[in-house]
Design a protein around this motif. Structure first.
Motif, PDB file in Angstrom:
ATOM      1  N   TRP A 278      -7.824  10.945  10.584  1.00  0.00           N
ATOM      2  CA  TRP A 278      -7.268   9.611  10.268  1.00  0.00           C
ATOM      3  C   TRP A 278      -8.066   8.968  11.378  1.00  0.00           C
ATOM      4  O   TRP A 278      -8.068   9.251  12.628  1.00  0.00           O
ATOM      5  CB  TRP A 278      -5.891   9.632  10.603  1.00  0.00           C
ATOM      6  CG  TRP A 278      -5.180   8.613  10.696  1.00  0.00           C
ATOM      7  CD1 TRP A 278      -4.644   7.860  11.850  1.00  0.00           C
ATOM      8  CD2 TRP A 278      -4.861   7.707   9.535  1.00  0.00           C
ATOM      9  NE1 TRP A 278      -4.234   6.673  11.551  1.00  0.00           N
ATOM     10  CE2 TRP A 278      -3.978   6.348  10.011  1.00  0.00           C
ATOM     11  CE3 TRP A 278      -4.913   7.816   8.189  1.00  0.00           C
ATOM     12  CZ2 TRP A 278      -3.871   5.596   9.450  1.00  0.00           C
ATOM     13  CZ3 TRP A 278      -4.613   6.655   7.287  1.00  0.00           C
ATOM     14  CH2 TRP A 278      -3.806   5.513   7.981  1.00  0.00           C
ATOM     15  N   ASN A 283      -7.211   2.663   9.682  1.00  0.00           N
ATOM     16  CA  ASN A 283      -5.968   3.179   8.986  1.00  0.00           C
ATOM     17  C   ASN A 283      -6.286   3.753   7.564  1.00  0.00           C
ATOM     18  O   ASN A 283      -5.785   3.610   6.636  1.00  0.00           O
ATOM     19  CB  ASN A 283      -5.034   1.949   8.640  1.00  0.00           C
ATOM     20  CG  ASN A 283      -4.694   1.392  10.075  1.00  0.00           C
ATOM     21  OD1 ASN A 283      -4.032   2.208  10.914  1.00  0.00           O
ATOM     22  ND2 ASN A 283      -4.402   0.179  10.125  1.00  0.00           N
ATOM     23  N   CYS A 284      -7.473   4.601   7.664  1.00  0.00           N
ATOM     24  CA  CYS A 284      -7.747   5.551   6.380  1.00  0.00           C
ATOM     25  C   CYS A 284      -8.332   6.642   6.928  1.00  0.00           C
ATOM     26  O   CYS A 284      -8.394   6.688   8.283  1.00  0.00           O
ATOM     27  CB  CYS A 284      -8.563   4.787   5.692  1.00  0.00           C
ATOM     28  SG  CYS A 284     -10.077   4.369   5.978  1.00  0.00           S
ATOM     29  N   ASP A 290      -8.786   7.780   0.396  1.00  0.00           N
ATOM     30  CA  ASP A 290      -8.019   6.833   0.941  1.00  0.00           C
ATOM     31  C   ASP A 290      -9.000   5.774   1.479  1.00  0.00           C
ATOM     32  O   ASP A 290      -8.445   4.491   1.754  1.00  0.00           O
ATOM     33  CB  ASP A 290      -6.761   7.150   1.662  1.00  0.00           C
ATOM     34  CG  ASP A 290      -7.211   7.784   2.997  1.00  0.00           C
ATOM     35  OD1 ASP A 290      -8.137   8.368   2.889  1.00  0.00           O
ATOM     36  OD2 ASP A 290      -6.564   7.583   4.125  1.00  0.00           O
ATOM     37  N   CYS A 291     -10.132   5.933   1.926  1.00  0.00           N
ATOM     38  CA  CYS A 291     -11.186   5.135   2.504  1.00  0.00           C
ATOM     39  C   CYS A 291     -12.217   4.667   1.472  1.00  0.00           C
ATOM     40  O   CYS A 291     -12.630   5.575   0.661  1.00  0.00           O
ATOM     41  CB  CYS A 291     -11.862   5.789   3.656  1.00  0.00           C
ATOM     42  SG  CYS A 291     -11.197   5.475   5.158  1.00  0.00           S
ATOM     43  N   GLU A 491      -0.662   7.206  12.177  1.00  0.00           N
ATOM     44  CA  GLU A 491      -0.467   7.258  10.931  1.00  0.00           C
ATOM     45  C   GLU A 491       0.928   6.952  10.300  1.00  0.00           C
ATOM     46  O   GLU A 491       1.128   6.600   9.377  1.00  0.00           O
ATOM     47  CB  GLU A 491      -1.099   8.611  10.298  1.00  0.00           C
ATOM     48  CG  GLU A 491      -1.173   8.599   8.824  1.00  0.00           C
ATOM     49  CD  GLU A 491      -2.237   9.550   8.133  1.00  0.00           C
ATOM     50  OE1 GLU A 491      -2.180   9.911   7.007  1.00  0.00           O
ATOM     51  OE2 GLU A 491      -2.216  10.540   8.861  1.00  0.00           O
ATOM     52  N   TRP A 494       1.820   3.622  10.319  1.00  0.00           N
ATOM     53  CA  TRP A 494       1.202   2.834   9.489  1.00  0.00           C
ATOM     54  C   TRP A 494       1.894   2.947   8.049  1.00  0.00           C
ATOM     55  O   TRP A 494       2.066   1.986   7.506  1.00  0.00           O
ATOM     56  CB  TRP A 494      -0.161   3.199   9.176  1.00  0.00           C
ATOM     57  CG  TRP A 494      -1.008   3.152   8.161  1.00  0.00           C
ATOM     58  CD1 TRP A 494      -1.402   3.513   6.789  1.00  0.00           C
ATOM     59  CD2 TRP A 494      -1.491   1.652   7.799  1.00  0.00           C
ATOM     60  NE1 TRP A 494      -1.901   2.916   5.939  1.00  0.00           N
ATOM     61  CE2 TRP A 494      -1.725   1.588   6.416  1.00  0.00           C
ATOM     62  CE3 TRP A 494      -1.264   0.232   8.195  1.00  0.00           C
ATOM     63  CZ2 TRP A 494      -2.541   0.573   5.887  1.00  0.00           C
ATOM     64  CZ3 TRP A 494      -1.851  -0.918   7.950  1.00  0.00           C
ATOM     65  CH2 TRP A 494      -2.434  -0.704   6.500  1.00  0.00           C
ATOM     66  N   ILE A 495       2.431   4.087   7.856  1.00  0.00           N
ATOM     67  CA  ILE A 495       3.142   4.643   6.473  1.00  0.00           C
ATOM     68  C   ILE A 495       4.371   3.980   6.467  1.00  0.00           C
ATOM     69  O   ILE A 495       4.730   3.198   5.441  1.00  0.00           O
ATOM     70  CB  ILE A 495       3.010   5.872   6.179  1.00  0.00           C
ATOM     71  CG1 ILE A 495       1.437   6.316   6.193  1.00  0.00           C
ATOM     72  CG2 ILE A 495       3.781   6.215   5.085  1.00  0.00           C
ATOM     73  CD1 ILE A 495       1.496   8.253   6.035  1.00  0.00           C
ATOM     74  N   ARG A 499       4.687  -4.485   7.049  1.00  0.00           N
ATOM     75  CA  ARG A 499       3.310  -5.293   7.240  1.00  0.00           C
ATOM     76  C   ARG A 499       3.597  -6.051   8.219  1.00  0.00           C
ATOM     77  O   ARG A 499       2.612  -6.128   9.070  1.00  0.00           O
ATOM     78  CB  ARG A 499       3.149  -6.074   5.959  1.00  0.00           C
ATOM     79  CG  ARG A 499       2.851  -5.143   4.660  1.00  0.00           C
ATOM     80  CD  ARG A 499       2.587  -6.008   3.468  1.00  0.00           C
ATOM     81  NE  ARG A 499       2.212  -5.033   2.147  1.00  0.00           N
ATOM     82  CZ  ARG A 499       3.035  -4.761   1.618  1.00  0.00           C
ATOM     83  NH1 ARG A 499       4.308  -4.921   1.473  1.00  0.00           N
ATOM     84  NH2 ARG A 499       2.743  -3.868   0.513  1.00  0.00           N
ATOM     85  N   GLY A 503       2.148  -2.417   9.943  1.00  0.00           N
ATOM     86  CA  GLY A 503       2.341  -0.975   8.737  1.00  0.00           C
ATOM     87  C   GLY A 503       1.777  -1.389   7.274  1.00  0.00           C
ATOM     88  O   GLY A 503       1.482  -2.445   7.049  1.00  0.00           O
ATOM     89  N   SER A 504       1.846  -0.397   6.732  1.00  0.00           N
ATOM     90  CA  SER A 504       1.223  -0.583   5.078  1.00  0.00           C
ATOM     91  C   SER A 504       2.181  -1.292   4.248  1.00  0.00           C
ATOM     92  O   SER A 504       1.693  -1.859   3.273  1.00  0.00           O
ATOM     93  CB  SER A 504       1.203   0.834   4.542  1.00  0.00           C
ATOM     94  OG  SER A 504       2.383   1.623   4.421  1.00  0.00           O
ATOM     95  N   ILE A 506       4.677   0.297   2.768  1.00  0.00           N
ATOM     96  CA  ILE A 506       4.867   1.066   1.618  1.00  0.00           C
ATOM     97  C   ILE A 506       6.655   1.201   1.249  1.00  0.00           C
ATOM     98  O   ILE A 506       7.197   1.182   0.274  1.00  0.00           O
ATOM     99  CB  ILE A 506       4.604   2.812   1.793  1.00  0.00           C
ATOM    100  CG1 ILE A 506       3.106   2.767   1.775  1.00  0.00           C
ATOM    101  CG2 ILE A 506       5.378   3.475   0.937  1.00  0.00           C
ATOM    102  CD1 ILE A 506       2.660   4.085   1.854  1.00  0.00           C
TER     103      ILE A 506
END
Length: 713
Positions: A278, A283-284, A290-291, A491, A494-495, A499, A503-504, A506
């Motif tokens: 990671w 952030n991938c 995922d990148c 990570e 991030w998940i 936002r 973070g992501s 999700i």
């Protein structure tokens, strides 16, 4: 003695007459009754009776539910509870579970019928969650007791509980406290009522006093036995999971169909290979899908010989065996790039007999559709005619056979019929690939694969793929692309954060995600303070739920900071602190887990279809099941089947599987196993009326809906 015997005979006759049973002869009246091995659960839609039914379901123990809230439900009367078969009185249920000590209206004929039935046949009753009151053998809580939250309370099994139904526990029964803002437990702590024949099995300190109050106990009265439970629970909560086995063993006297054990297996994927890391800035994961192509620089994570030695020492310390799923190309490539040297593989080969090994395909290739990774997320590539471009049967077969050959040459103790494909590929994966690769089944067939791993989070039910049966695995939230705790926390943040918090998002897009964070974890403490206890709780929950499905992590988690071990150690040490040696962790390899799941599915199907019957007369238990369906049962130690010892010991009983040819199986119980009695005289007033309805009890929101761990370290 003569007078007592005469009284017992008269009592039996009176009770059988009261139940409306035909009294054919004096011989029939005094004969040992037939008791069917089935539980009656009278439910109220609440979590406590739901939890008891979930335990019976998981074990494969037959039961009949009568839902008090259902229109047109059967009336519980003497004919519903008992009858006569071949001139012998028959009790249709070996135990009765009620929502509380009396869920019926005052003067209920149904409660009177249940009480008469229990007296006549020595049938025990479980009060799944009831108010502490004299009718249940306890003082009202207002008299020096307690009513309220039990969140975080550490209850204990008493000496009587250890000598009785909860002897498999070390003693501690910790109550969950997963959220500071949600009530998760509630109960009533009290002491036995004056003159009550009450034995406490589980208790806890009464706040503000130096005394302890009962949470679980046995109340004997009026020729009846009740297991009184004065706290509410759901099927997932740890405090119930610890006690569930003992509750069922108490109500069945340790004689029942079905079985329950505590399972834990851990698969380590990608052994010999490398896992991409990671990137905390991008952030991938550079090198992974995922990148964007070309984004970042791959930074591989791979175990070392020291990591192998650590794994061996850890296994020996915890009496546990890891299953290593290997990719031979990782070793071949490493030797090509390092002058023929690969110390990791050399050490693993030298220590190969310390582990179990699983074929994870040669190169960890994706075996579903050809992936178009030019976009994020990836999509299935298509042919000129618009059809899906599937990985070929030949390519799949080569991945299986080449890796198997490497394992055989290396001397790995592996089962040729087991396979874990890379990322469980070849199997359907939503949304990109809604169907299995049609070439997967034929490739499995030509390689003799009979057990195929699947991801429980997306493919939880056991199913057939060509000749293979799937074995669902639980993914542990220890990421494949993290070798260090700091990477794992980054990570994770991030998940699972919004936002606005960096973070992501999700969780904003999918509010049902239960691991969402109210704020980012502290990089210094988040791993040990939040991730480790949460993953421990989840895995331990599976372990305590009679669930044999394996968990999986990755070789990267055994390297560098070795971030898998704090979780695995916490699970096993936590388990050891709760259970005695009579209930060890059952650590099976993949094919044995598959067989266990397959047997259970066939057994449950037969039970639900009414194709299984079982009953006890005295010391003899007779079971009949369809031909080809393996029978499972739990019995007292010393039980025999056709003269040979039945089952293996676990948590105070013996249990096992026995194949059925369709003819009845006959088990003989040991002489020390007490038999149900048709109205044995207790000297009690058997004409006593059932008690008044039980008062309403409090059920907090955290019991109705399980509460995820939400504390932040």
């Amino acid at each position: 003695m003569k007078r007592t015997t005469r009284t017992a005979v008269l009592t039996v006759g009176a009770l059988i007459a009261a139940l409306g049973l035909p009294a054919t002869t004096a011989q029939a009246d005094t004969a040992a009754p037939r008791v069917d091995l089935r539980v009656l659960v009278v439910s109220d839609g609440g979590p406590a009776t739901g939890a008891v039914m979930a335990e019976l379901d998981a074990a494969g123990t037959p039961y009949t539910e009568v839902d008090l809230g259902q229109a047109g439900r059967p009336v519980i009367d003497s004919g519903f509870l008992a009858d006569t078969v071949d001139g012998r009185p028959r009790a249709k249920y070996q135990a009765v579970v009620l929502p509380n000590d009396n869920p019926f209206a005052a003067g209920s004929a149904e409660m009177a019928a249940i009480a008469d039935y229990e007296r006549a046949y020595g049938i025990p009753q479980v009060d799944a969650y009831t108010y502490a009151r004299p009718e249940a053998g306890l003082q009202y809580p207002v008299y020096g007791g307690y009513s309220g939250s039990l969140d975080g309370v550490n209850a204990s099994v008493t000496a009587a509980g250890k000598a009785g139904p909860f002897g498999y526990l070390e003693g501690s029964v910790p109550f969950e406290d997963n959220s500071p803002t949600v009530g998760e437990s509630y109960g009533y702590l009290s002491t036995p009522a004056a003159g009550a024949d009450f034995t406490t099995y589980v208790d806890a300190p009464i706040p503000g006093t130096g005394r302890r109050g009962a949470l679980v106990g046995e109340y004997r009265h009026d020729g009846r036995r009740e297991l009184v439970v004065t706290f509410v629970y759901n099927q997932h909560q740890q405090q119930y999971r610890l006690l569930a086995r003992g509750i069922v063993d108490w109500m069945t006297g340790g004689v029942r169909l079905g079985a329950s054990r505590n399972y834990f297996a851990v698969h380590v994927d990608d052994v010999l290979a490398v896992d991409d890391r990671w990137d905390t800035e991008l952030n991938c994961t550079p090198g992974d899908v995922d990148c964007q192509p070309g984004q970042g620089t791959p930074d591989p994570i791979r175990m070392t010989p020291a990591d192998v030695d650590h794994a061996v020492a850890w296994q020996q310390e915890h009496d546990f065996t890891l299953d290593l799923a290997f990719n031979a190309a990782g070793s071949v490539d490493h030797r090509q790039d390092n002058g023929g040297q690969d110390p990791l593989t050399d050490r693993l080969v030298a220590k190969r007999n310390h582990f179990r090994w699983i074929n994870h395909t040669y190169s960890h290739a994706f075996l579903g559709c050809r992936q178009d990774t030019g976009v994020v997320p990836w999509r299935c590539a298509t042919r000129a005619d618009g059809s899906v471009d599937w990985v070929s049967r030949t390519d799949i077969s080569n991945e299986i056979s080449l890796n198997r050959y490497f394992g055989q040459v290396s001397g790995f103790p592996m089962e040729n019929g087991e396979l874990v494909t890379g990322e469980h590929s070849g199997l359907k994966v939503l949304p990109q690939q809604p169907a299995d690769n049609p070439n997967l089944g034929p490739a499995l067939a030509e390689n003799g694969i009979t057990w195929l791993a699947s991801d429980n989070s997306r493919d939880p039910s056991q199913r057939q793929v060509g000749p293979a049966t799937t074995v669902s695995r639980y993914p542990m939230n220890i990421f494949f692309n993290a070798g260090r705790a700091a990477e794992q926390v980054d990570e994770y943040n991030w998940i699972y954060t919004s936002r606005a918090q960096g973070g992501s998002g999700i969780c904003e897009d999918n509010p049902a995600t239960t691991t969402c964070l109210p704020a980012p974890l502290d990089p210094a403490t988040g791993f040990t303070g939040h991730i480790v206890p949460l993953e421990t709780r989840i895995a331990l929950g599976h372990l305590l739920a009679n669930d044999p499905k394996p968990h999986f992590i990755h070789q990267s988690n055994l390297a560098e900071d070795r971030i898998a071990y704090p979780v695995l150690t916490s699970v096993l040490d936590g388990y050891d602190a709760l259970f005695t040696d009579s209930a060890p962790v059952v650590n099976l390899r993949m094919k044995d887990i598959g067989v266990e799941l397959q047997r259970r599915a066939a057994w449950r199907s037969a039970v639900r279809a009414g194709q299984v019957t079982a009953h006890r007369i005295g010391s003899t238990v007779t079971v009949k099941a369809p031909a080809g369906v393996d029978v499972t049962a739990s019995m007292p130690g010393g039980t025999t089947l056709n003269g040979a010892a039945f089952g293996t010991a676990y948590a105070g009983t013996v249990s096992g599987w026995k194949s059925s040819s369709g003819t009845p199986l006959t088990l003989t119980l040991p002489s020390s196993s007490p038999a149900p009695s048709a109205g044995a005289d207790t000297g009690a007033d058997t004409g006593r009326s059932p008690s008044a309805p039980a008062p309403d009890t409090h059920v907090p929101a955290g019991v109705t809906e399980p509460v995820p761990f939400s504390g932040l370290g």
